[in-house]
Design a protein around this motif. Structure first.
Motif, PDB file in Angstrom:
ATOM      1  N   THR A  91       0.854  -1.182   0.000  1.00 17.61           N
ATOM      2  CA  THR A  91       0.000   0.000   0.000  1.00 17.61           C
ATOM      3  C   THR A  91       0.892   1.235   0.000  1.00 17.61           C
ATOM      4  O   THR A  91       1.784   1.356   0.847  1.00 17.61           O
ATOM      5  CB  THR A  91      -0.920   0.034   1.235  1.00 17.61           C
ATOM      6  N   VAL A  92       0.659   2.123  -0.948  1.00 13.70           N
ATOM      7  CA  VAL A  92       1.424   3.366  -1.047  1.00 13.70           C
ATOM      8  C   VAL A  92       0.479   4.510  -0.715  1.00 13.70           C
ATOM      9  O   VAL A  92      -0.593   4.633  -1.311  1.00 13.70           O
ATOM     10  CB  VAL A  92       2.019   3.561  -2.458  1.00 13.70           C
ATOM     11  N   THR A  93       0.875   5.349   0.242  1.00 15.90           N
ATOM     12  CA  THR A  93       0.054   6.501   0.601  1.00 15.90           C
ATOM     13  C   THR A  93       0.898   7.765   0.597  1.00 15.90           C
ATOM     14  O   THR A  93       2.108   7.729   0.827  1.00 15.90           O
ATOM     15  CB  THR A  93      -0.573   6.333   2.008  1.00 15.90           C
ATOM     16  N   ILE A  94       0.227   8.896   0.332  1.00 15.95           N
ATOM     17  CA  ILE A  94       0.837  10.214   0.464  1.00 15.95           C
ATOM     18  C   ILE A  94       0.106  10.906   1.606  1.00 15.95           C
ATOM     19  O   ILE A  94      -1.087  11.192   1.514  1.00 15.95           O
ATOM     20  CB  ILE A  94       0.714  11.037  -0.821  1.00 15.95           C
ATOM     21  N   GLY A  95       0.822  11.156   2.712  1.00 17.16           N
ATOM     22  CA  GLY A  95       0.207  11.755   3.882  1.00 17.16           C
ATOM     23  C   GLY A  95       0.082  13.255   3.764  1.00 17.16           C
ATOM     24  O   GLY A  95       0.575  13.873   2.810  1.00 17.16           O
ATOM     25  N   ASP A  96      -0.575  13.869   4.767  1.00 19.16           N
ATOM     26  CA  ASP A  96      -0.722  15.313   4.724  1.00 19.16           C
ATOM     27  C   ASP A  96       0.605  16.025   4.981  1.00 19.16           C
ATOM     28  O   ASP A  96       0.709  17.238   4.830  1.00 19.16           O
ATOM     29  CB  ASP A  96      -1.781  15.790   5.726  1.00 19.16           C
ATOM     30  N   ASP A  97       1.654  15.259   5.364  1.00 19.70           N
ATOM     31  CA  ASP A  97       3.000  15.826   5.464  1.00 19.70           C
ATOM     32  C   ASP A  97       3.764  15.679   4.154  1.00 19.70           C
ATOM     33  O   ASP A  97       4.960  15.970   4.087  1.00 19.70           O
ATOM     34  CB  ASP A  97       3.778  15.164   6.591  1.00 19.70           C
ATOM     35  N   LEU A  98       3.074  15.201   3.104  1.00 16.43           N
ATOM     36  CA  LEU A  98       3.608  15.019   1.747  1.00 16.43           C
ATOM     37  C   LEU A  98       4.654  13.911   1.675  1.00 16.43           C
ATOM     38  O   LEU A  98       5.348  13.786   0.665  1.00 16.43           O
ATOM     39  CB  LEU A  98       4.194  16.330   1.198  1.00 16.43           C
ATOM     40  N   ARG A  99       4.773  13.100   2.717  1.00 15.40           N
ATOM     41  CA  ARG A  99       5.692  11.970   2.697  1.00 15.40           C
ATOM     42  C   ARG A  99       5.038  10.775   2.015  1.00 15.40           C
ATOM     43  O   ARG A  99       3.864  10.484   2.232  1.00 15.40           O
ATOM     44  CB  ARG A  99       6.106  11.587   4.113  1.00 15.40           C
ATOM     45  N   VAL A 100       5.816  10.094   1.192  1.00 16.13           N
ATOM     46  CA  VAL A 100       5.336   8.904   0.489  1.00 16.13           C
ATOM     47  C   VAL A 100       5.722   7.686   1.318  1.00 16.13           C
ATOM     48  O   VAL A 100       6.917   7.447   1.573  1.00 16.13           O
ATOM     49  CB  VAL A 100       5.939   8.816  -0.920  1.00 16.13           C
ATOM     50  N   ARG A 101       4.736   6.927   1.752  1.00 19.16           N
ATOM     51  CA  ARG A 101       4.968   5.769   2.616  1.00 19.16           C
ATOM     52  C   ARG A 101       4.550   4.491   1.903  1.00 19.16           C
ATOM     53  O   ARG A 101       3.476   4.440   1.298  1.00 19.16           O
ATOM     54  CB  ARG A 101       4.204   5.923   3.926  1.00 19.16           C
ATOM     55  N   VAL A 102       5.407   3.482   2.007  1.00 22.52           N
ATOM     56  CA  VAL A 102       5.134   2.176   1.408  1.00 22.52           C
ATOM     57  C   VAL A 102       5.013   1.156   2.530  1.00 22.52           C
ATOM     58  O   VAL A 102       5.952   0.963   3.322  1.00 22.52           O
ATOM     59  CB  VAL A 102       6.254   1.757   0.438  1.00 22.52           C
TER      60      VAL A 102
END
Length: 211
Positions: free
Chosen positions: A105-116
């Motif tokens: 799952t790849v998400t872009i948080g409200d801190d603009l960090r891309v997390r896998v």
């Protein structure tokens, strides 16, 4: 720039990422410098930088101190930090974008960090997916998209940016990582017509290092 009122202290000049449009003295010897889409927490009166409270997803619309919590709000969500340490507090805001490649799952948080997230582990890719903006920080984010093709994970951060002729044009920062290693491959900024953005353009190109 800070000037001492009493000798023998020397004047200090500190460059702030994202600039500063206003300064606010906070409790516990903290100084808050706010930019258009950024914030920086300083120690007062030494005027040394403690933490970068950025990048934000879009223009800052409100800031507030409640007890020992500092909150910065943009058009998407509110992010919070603990005072005086500037430790970030967890966010309950929904992701700006979510993508589900096989087994991850790849998400872009409200801190603009891309997390896998894969196999029960989460890693943060570098750099953050910052949308383009004018030199003065103005730009209306259109959205963030994630796609996987040919072994490359691409995150597109798009803004509608004012141009020199007082019109507006969509610009997109395309951040690319190798998949599944997460190695950063590069970033380029495109106009709405798909042309590469020239260095002389008003829009700020991709950020490829931590500010």
């Amino acid at each position: 720039m800070a000037w001492p009122l009493r000798p023998p202290r020397q004047a200090r000049c500190l460059s702030l990422p994202g600039g500063a449009t206003s300064l606010h003295l906070l409790p516990q010897g903290r100084l808050l410098a706010l930019g258009v889409t950024s914030g920086t927490l300083l120690h007062w009166p030494e005027v040394t930088r403690l933490a970068r409270l950025a990048p934000l997803g879009s223009a800052l619309v409100r800031w507030q101190v409640t007890g020992t919590t500092l909150a910065l709000s943009d058009q998407h969500s509110t992010r919070r930090w603990r005072l005086p340490s500037a430790a970030p507090l967890p966010s309950a805001a929904p992701p700006l974008a979510t993508f589900h490649p096989a087994g991850a799952t790849v998400t872009i948080g409200d801190d603009l960090r891309v997390r896998v997230k894969a196999a029960g582990h989460t890693r943060v890719l570098w750099p953050p997916a910052v949308a383009p903006a004018n030199l003065d920080g103005l730009g209306v984010p259109v959205g963030w998209q994630v796609r996987l093709k040919g072994g490359q994970l691409t995150v597109s951060a798009t803004s509608n940016v004012r141009t020199m002729t007082n019109g507006t044009t969509d610009f997109t920062n395309n951040y690319v990582w190798a998949w599944p290693s997460g190695r950063f491959l590069g970033c380029r900024t495109l106009r709405g017509d798909g042309d590469n953005l020239g260095v002389a353009s008003l829009a700020v190109p991709c950020r490829t290092r931590e500010p």
